[in-house]
Scaffold this motif. Structure first.
Motif, PDB file in Angstrom:
ATOM      1  N   ALA A 141      -4.499   5.343 -11.588  1.00  0.00           N
ATOM      2  CA  ALA A 141      -5.397   4.653 -11.310  1.00  0.00           C
ATOM      3  C   ALA A 141      -5.566   3.041 -11.016  1.00  0.00           C
ATOM      4  CB  ALA A 141      -5.749   6.159 -11.742  1.00  0.00           C
ATOM      5  N   VAL A 142      -4.667   2.819 -11.941  1.00  0.00           N
ATOM      6  CA  VAL A 142      -5.364   1.155 -12.454  1.00  0.00           C
ATOM      7  C   VAL A 142      -4.171   0.330 -11.279  1.00  0.00           C
ATOM      8  CG1 VAL A 142      -4.008  -0.464 -13.681  1.00  0.00           C
ATOM      9  CG2 VAL A 142      -5.411   1.989 -14.828  1.00  0.00           C
ATOM     10  N   GLY A 143      -2.684   1.061 -10.808  1.00  0.00           N
ATOM     11  CA  GLY A 143      -2.364   0.471  -9.536  1.00  0.00           C
ATOM     12  C   GLY A 143      -2.930   0.591  -8.194  1.00  0.00           C
ATOM     13  N   ALA A 144      -3.688   1.117  -8.248  1.00  0.00           N
ATOM     14  CA  ALA A 144      -4.572   1.535  -6.479  1.00  0.00           C
ATOM     15  C   ALA A 144      -5.251   0.127  -6.658  1.00  0.00           C
ATOM     16  CB  ALA A 144      -4.542   3.470  -6.508  1.00  0.00           C
ATOM     17  N   ALA A 145      -5.731   0.868  -7.417  1.00  0.00           N
ATOM     18  CA  ALA A 145      -7.300  -0.205  -8.107  1.00  0.00           C
ATOM     19  C   ALA A 145      -6.678  -1.503  -8.285  1.00  0.00           C
ATOM     20  CB  ALA A 145      -8.047  -0.106  -9.141  1.00  0.00           C
ATOM     21  N   LEU A 146      -5.960  -2.591  -7.980  1.00  0.00           N
ATOM     22  CA  LEU A 146      -5.009  -3.380  -8.281  1.00  0.00           C
ATOM     23  C   LEU A 146      -4.608  -3.843  -6.927  1.00  0.00           C
ATOM     24  CD1 LEU A 146      -3.588  -3.878 -11.747  1.00  0.00           C
ATOM     25  CD2 LEU A 146      -5.912  -4.332 -10.851  1.00  0.00           C
ATOM     26  N   PHE A 147      -3.710  -3.441  -6.488  1.00  0.00           N
ATOM     27  CA  PHE A 147      -2.903  -2.732  -5.439  1.00  0.00           C
ATOM     28  C   PHE A 147      -3.063  -2.435  -3.563  1.00  0.00           C
ATOM     29  CE2 PHE A 147      -0.709  -3.927  -9.397  1.00  0.00           C
ATOM     30  CZ  PHE A 147       0.007  -5.323  -9.339  1.00  0.00           C
ATOM     31  N   MET A 148      -3.743  -2.046  -3.913  1.00  0.00           N
ATOM     32  CA  MET A 148      -4.503  -1.069  -2.483  1.00  0.00           C
ATOM     33  C   MET A 148      -5.089  -1.650  -1.919  1.00  0.00           C
ATOM     34  SD  MET A 148      -3.141   3.061  -3.435  1.00  0.00           S
ATOM     35  CE  MET A 148      -2.926   3.536  -0.817  1.00  0.00           C
ATOM     36  N   ASP A 149      -5.406  -1.791  -0.964  1.00  0.00           N
ATOM     37  CA  ASP A 149      -6.517  -2.018   0.352  1.00  0.00           C
ATOM     38  C   ASP A 149      -6.864  -1.247   0.893  1.00  0.00           C
ATOM     39  OD1 ASP A 149      -5.700  -4.058  -0.110  1.00  0.00           O
ATOM     40  OD2 ASP A 149      -3.819  -4.504   1.049  1.00  0.00           O
ATOM     41  N   ASN A 200       0.526  -1.440   0.236  1.00  0.00           N
ATOM     42  CA  ASN A 200       0.451   0.174  -0.081  1.00  0.00           C
ATOM     43  C   ASN A 200       1.151   1.060  -0.002  1.00  0.00           C
ATOM     44  OD1 ASN A 200      -3.481  -1.118   0.462  1.00  0.00           O
ATOM     45  ND2 ASN A 200      -1.651  -2.262   1.680  1.00  0.00           N
ATOM     46  N   LEU A 201       1.914   1.141   0.708  1.00  0.00           N
ATOM     47  CA  LEU A 201       2.330   2.596   0.540  1.00  0.00           C
ATOM     48  C   LEU A 201       3.405   2.840  -1.001  1.00  0.00           C
ATOM     49  CD1 LEU A 201       4.723   4.206   2.218  1.00  0.00           C
ATOM     50  CD2 LEU A 201       6.342   2.731   2.500  1.00  0.00           C
ATOM     51  N   ILE A 202       3.942   1.344  -1.281  1.00  0.00           N
ATOM     52  CA  ILE A 202       4.767   2.085  -2.796  1.00  0.00           C
ATOM     53  C   ILE A 202       3.790   2.161  -3.735  1.00  0.00           C
ATOM     54  CG2 ILE A 202       4.957   0.489  -4.786  1.00  0.00           C
ATOM     55  CD1 ILE A 202       6.046  -1.559  -2.538  1.00  0.00           C
ATOM     56  N   TRP A 203       2.109   2.281  -3.630  1.00  0.00           N
ATOM     57  CA  TRP A 203       1.447   2.244  -4.630  1.00  0.00           C
ATOM     58  C   TRP A 203       0.987   4.463  -3.866  1.00  0.00           C
ATOM     59  CZ3 TRP A 203       1.063   1.891  -9.672  1.00  0.00           C
ATOM     60  CH2 TRP A 203       1.142   0.975 -10.163  1.00  0.00           C
ATOM     61  N   SER A 204       0.858   4.220  -2.903  1.00  0.00           N
ATOM     62  CA  SER A 204      -0.186   5.432  -2.271  1.00  0.00           C
ATOM     63  C   SER A 204       1.684   6.021  -2.606  1.00  0.00           C
ATOM     64  CB  SER A 204      -0.001   5.623  -0.466  1.00  0.00           C
ATOM     65  OG  SER A 204       0.285   6.213  -0.010  1.00  0.00           O
ATOM     66  N   ILE A 205       2.916   6.300  -2.345  1.00  0.00           N
ATOM     67  CA  ILE A 205       3.586   7.008  -2.623  1.00  0.00           C
ATOM     68  C   ILE A 205       3.389   7.409  -4.337  1.00  0.00           C
ATOM     69  CG2 ILE A 205       6.008   7.008  -3.488  1.00  0.00           C
ATOM     70  CD1 ILE A 205       6.920   5.424  -0.471  1.00  0.00           C
ATOM     71  N   PHE A 206       3.473   5.934  -5.409  1.00  0.00           N
ATOM     72  CA  PHE A 206       3.537   6.683  -7.059  1.00  0.00           C
ATOM     73  C   PHE A 206       2.871   7.757  -7.594  1.00  0.00           C
ATOM     74  CE2 PHE A 206       2.010   5.361 -10.960  1.00  0.00           C
ATOM     75  CZ  PHE A 206       3.017   5.435 -11.814  1.00  0.00           C
ATOM     76  N   ALA A 207       0.830   7.813  -6.625  1.00  0.00           N
ATOM     77  CA  ALA A 207      -0.139   8.618  -6.635  1.00  0.00           C
ATOM     78  C   ALA A 207       0.042   9.360  -6.254  1.00  0.00           C
ATOM     79  CB  ALA A 207      -1.397   7.450  -5.884  1.00  0.00           C
ATOM     80  N   GLU A 208       0.373   9.601  -4.477  1.00  0.00           N
ATOM     81  CA  GLU A 208       0.462  10.939  -4.168  1.00  0.00           C
ATOM     82  C   GLU A 208       2.216  11.813  -5.198  1.00  0.00           C
ATOM     83  OE1 GLU A 208       2.273  13.306  -0.432  1.00  0.00           O
ATOM     84  OE2 GLU A 208       2.441  11.101  -0.218  1.00  0.00           O
ATOM     85  N   HIS A 209       2.433  10.814  -5.527  1.00  0.00           N
ATOM     86  CA  HIS A 209       3.877  11.659  -6.376  1.00  0.00           C
ATOM     87  C   HIS A 209       3.520  12.795  -7.500  1.00  0.00           C
ATOM     88  CE1 HIS A 209       7.907  11.758  -8.282  1.00  0.00           C
ATOM     89  NE2 HIS A 209       7.134  11.583  -9.741  1.00  0.00           N
ATOM     90  N   VAL A 210       2.921  11.143  -8.309  1.00  0.00           N
ATOM     91  CA  VAL A 210       1.606  12.173  -9.633  1.00  0.00           C
ATOM     92  C   VAL A 210       1.028  13.808  -8.977  1.00  0.00           C
ATOM     93  CG1 VAL A 210       0.305  11.739 -11.547  1.00  0.00           C
ATOM     94  CG2 VAL A 210       1.586   9.994 -10.629  1.00  0.00           C
ATOM     95  N   GLY A 211      -0.161  13.458  -8.238  1.00  0.00           N
ATOM     96  CA  GLY A 211      -0.521  14.102  -8.109  1.00  0.00           C
ATOM     97  C   GLY A 211       0.349  15.621  -7.868  1.00  0.00           C
ATOM     98  N   PHE A 212       1.889  15.748  -6.925  1.00  0.00           N
ATOM     99  CA  PHE A 212       2.024  16.371  -6.189  1.00  0.00           C
ATOM    100  C   PHE A 212       2.524  17.171  -7.685  1.00  0.00           C
ATOM    101  CE2 PHE A 212       2.803  15.856  -1.650  1.00  0.00           C
ATOM    102  CZ  PHE A 212       3.578  16.940  -1.643  1.00  0.00           C
ATOM    103  N   SER A 213       2.851  16.205  -8.603  1.00  0.00           N
ATOM    104  CA  SER A 213       3.389  16.825  -9.806  1.00  0.00           C
ATOM    105  C   SER A 213       2.278  17.340 -10.769  1.00  0.00           C
ATOM    106  CB  SER A 213       3.427  16.084 -10.448  1.00  0.00           C
ATOM    107  OG  SER A 213       4.542  14.903 -10.793  1.00  0.00           O
ATOM    108  N   VAL A 214       1.495  17.409 -10.997  1.00  0.00           N
ATOM    109  CA  VAL A 214       0.210  18.117 -11.246  1.00  0.00           C
ATOM    110  C   VAL A 214      -0.349  19.123 -10.203  1.00  0.00           C
ATOM    111  CG1 VAL A 214      -2.646  18.428 -11.626  1.00  0.00           C
ATOM    112  CG2 VAL A 214      -0.717  16.174 -11.990  1.00  0.00           C
ATOM    113  N   TRP A 215      -0.645  19.287  -8.798  1.00  0.00           N
ATOM    114  CA  TRP A 215       0.029  20.639  -8.262  1.00  0.00           C
ATOM    115  C   TRP A 215       0.960  21.765  -8.888  1.00  0.00           C
ATOM    116  CZ3 TRP A 215       1.460  20.162  -3.047  1.00  0.00           C
ATOM    117  CH2 TRP A 215       0.940  21.830  -1.346  1.00  0.00           C
ATOM    118  N   SER A 216       1.627  21.090  -9.111  1.00  0.00           N
ATOM    119  CA  SER A 216       2.958  22.046  -9.284  1.00  0.00           C
ATOM    120  C   SER A 216       2.784  22.126 -10.961  1.00  0.00           C
ATOM    121  CB  SER A 216       4.551  21.876  -8.967  1.00  0.00           C
ATOM    122  OG  SER A 216       4.660  20.380  -9.321  1.00  0.00           O
ATOM    123  N   ILE A 217       2.294  21.753 -11.512  1.00  0.00           N
ATOM    124  CA  ILE A 217       2.486  21.766 -13.173  1.00  0.00           C
ATOM    125  C   ILE A 217       2.654  23.291 -13.642  1.00  0.00           C
ATOM    126  CG2 ILE A 217      -0.475  22.043 -14.088  1.00  0.00           C
ATOM    127  CD1 ILE A 217       0.833  20.008 -15.758  1.00  0.00           C
TER     128      ILE A 217
END
Length: 478
Positions: A207-215, A32-49
């Motif tokens: 989105a796909v990674g979170a759907a498949l691997f998070m809880d 859950n940590l791995i995919w949380s990091i990835f999703a938050e990582h992309v979120g930060f990128s869009v936030w700072s776009i």
């Protein structure tokens, strides 16, 4: 017995249960940590776009001056900071997995709008401000992600886990600037749509990674009452101020650094004259070549800040960090005054000194981000142990809810510091000196305040006051 996960939902999760942790719990939390990091990582990128988009907006084409650009990059910071409050409740209400999927998909909207309107330079400034505001959705992801991961990890590992989660997310600020650099270096500063296209793909993967691997955790509870109750504590307000000094500095400098560099390079190139398109393009390239370094190092520094806090204490690391930030801000003041005395542009030595000072602040703010967030669960864990009449499980549950609520509040208030950074820099450039020196003085003074708070409230006399009886009754586990 090994933990059983049914349809991405886990009942009765207890990270403090050592047997359960060793028999599958650690693996689930890590996934859950791995995919949380990835999703938050992309979120930060869009936030700072928009901190990257302004490098693609020469004034003679988009007709937006430097002051307007500082407001443009401040808008998503403002919206993102406000959204962190409702996002704090989201994982407990909808589930960590479910909300991560949704929060990634919704960011396709501002990314698509940015792609479209950047291709139309004649668009009004108001429209650009609205699109930038929608990009603020990415700022809310931090609160939901941190609250979610806080529930997955035991107290002894929270500093490292929260630091890694936040640091991995913060790297998104640097990565999008690297993507911008690659685009500017290869096809020039007139192709911002390529940056947006990259993130449309990354958001889909998240989105796909979170759907498949998070809880989802069914016993994860953070509600509005918890957020109200946590603000009864003096510590909550003090932590929020400290987080303005650390995360506010990090996100504010991240959004503004490229713009500050571009202004400086352009001033050196023109020496007060008019800028040609070639000069503007070169200034954008030079700024992009440097701008990502600060956010990258600051992001990398956050996990070590949490790790170090696990070992010697978050309050001590925070105090040492602010002391060093005072020195770095003082460094910028000294060389800023020297540059102002030169009136036109900056010499190579002074420019290098300014970049070194900024990068030092990035690294230190990253360390401080990790140490301040480590202080949150530690403070409420200590308070929970003083509650009479609660079982150990109830104390853990109370501490987790209070910590989760404050993580959201501190994240929101801290992000507002990023707005302040851009507003102060804008005012500084509009002053008679037309430089950032006045802003450096303001930052220096605030870091002195933060150091004093840390010393008096947490290092000299650690805060271990018991939880008020009324507050405990109000949030007692059901």
């Amino acid at each position: 017995m090994p933990l059983q996960v049914r349809q991405h939902t886990i009942d009765d999760w207890d990270a403090e249960d050592v047997d359960a942790w060793n028999n599958g719990g650690a693996r689930i939390a890590r996934r859950n940590l791995i995919w949380s990091i990835f999703a938050e990582h992309v979120g930060f990128s869009v936030w700072s776009i928009w901190s990257v988009m302004v490098l693609f907006m020469p004034q003679n084409v988009y007709h937006i001056d430097a002051a307007g650009k500082f407001f443009l990059v401040a808008m998503p910071t403002l919206v993102g900071s406000v959204l962190r409050l409702p996002y704090t409740f989201a994982t407990a209400t909808f589930g960590g997995r479910n909300w991560t999927v949704f929060s990634a998909l919704v960011l396709l909207i501002p990314t698509t709008l940015t792609l479209y309107f950047m291709a139309h330079p004649g668009t009004s400034y108001t429209t650009f401000m609205v699109v930038a505001a929608i990009a603020g959705l990415g700022g809310g992801n931090f609160a939901s992600s941190m609250t979610n991961i806080n529930a997955f990890y035991p107290q002894r590992l929270k500093g490292w886990a929260l630091g890694l989660n936040a640091g991995g997310g913060n790297v998104g600020v640097a990565l999008i600037q690297i993507v911008g650099l690659l685009v500017i270096a290869t096809v020039g500063n007139r192709s911002p749509h390529l940056v947006c296209a990259v993130y449309l793909v990354l958001l889909s993967i998240a989105a796909v990674g979170a759907a498949l691997f998070m809880d989802n955790l069914t016993n994860q509870r953070t509600n509005g009452r918890s957020m109200i109750d946590v603000m009864r504590y003096r510590d909550s307000w003090l932590i929020a101020v400290l987080y303005i000094g650390t995360f506010g500095s990090f996100i504010g400098f991240s959004f503004a650094f490229g713009q500050v560099l571009q202004i400086t390079f352009l001033a050196n190139a023109t020496h007060g004259g008019s800028a040609t398109p070639a000069m503007t393009g070169q200034a954008a390239l030079h700024a992009a070549q440097i701008a990502f370094i600060g956010p990258l190092l600051g992001s990398i520094a956050r996990p070590p800040g949490g790790w170090l806090s696990d070992r010697i204490g978050g309050s001590r690391v925070t105090l040492y960090t602010f002391a060093a930030m005072i020195a770095a801000a003082g460094w910028l003041v000294v060389f800023g005054e020297m540059g102002d005395a030169m009136q036109r542009g900056l010499s190579g030595g002074i420019l290098t000194a300014n970049v070194v000072g900024f990068v030092a602040l990035f690294v230190l703010s990253g360390i401080g981000n990790g140490s301040v967030y480590k202080m949150i669960p530690s403070i409420f864990d200590a308070k929970a142990q003083s509650i009479d009449g609660f079982s150990q499980a109830e104390k853990v549950d109370w501490s987790r809810r209070m910590s989760g609520a404050l993580i959201g509040i501190a994240g929101a208030i801290g992000a507002l510091g990023g707005v302040g950074i851009n507003v102060v820099l804008r005012a500084s450039y509009l002053s008679s000196s037309k430089s950032a020196t006045t802003a450096f003085w303001v930052f220096l003074g605030f870091y002195v305040l933060c150091a004093a708070i840390t010393w008096f409230a947490y290092v000299r006399t650690p805060s271990t006051a018991a939880a008020p009886k009324t507050a405990v009754q109000a949030v007692a586990p059901a």
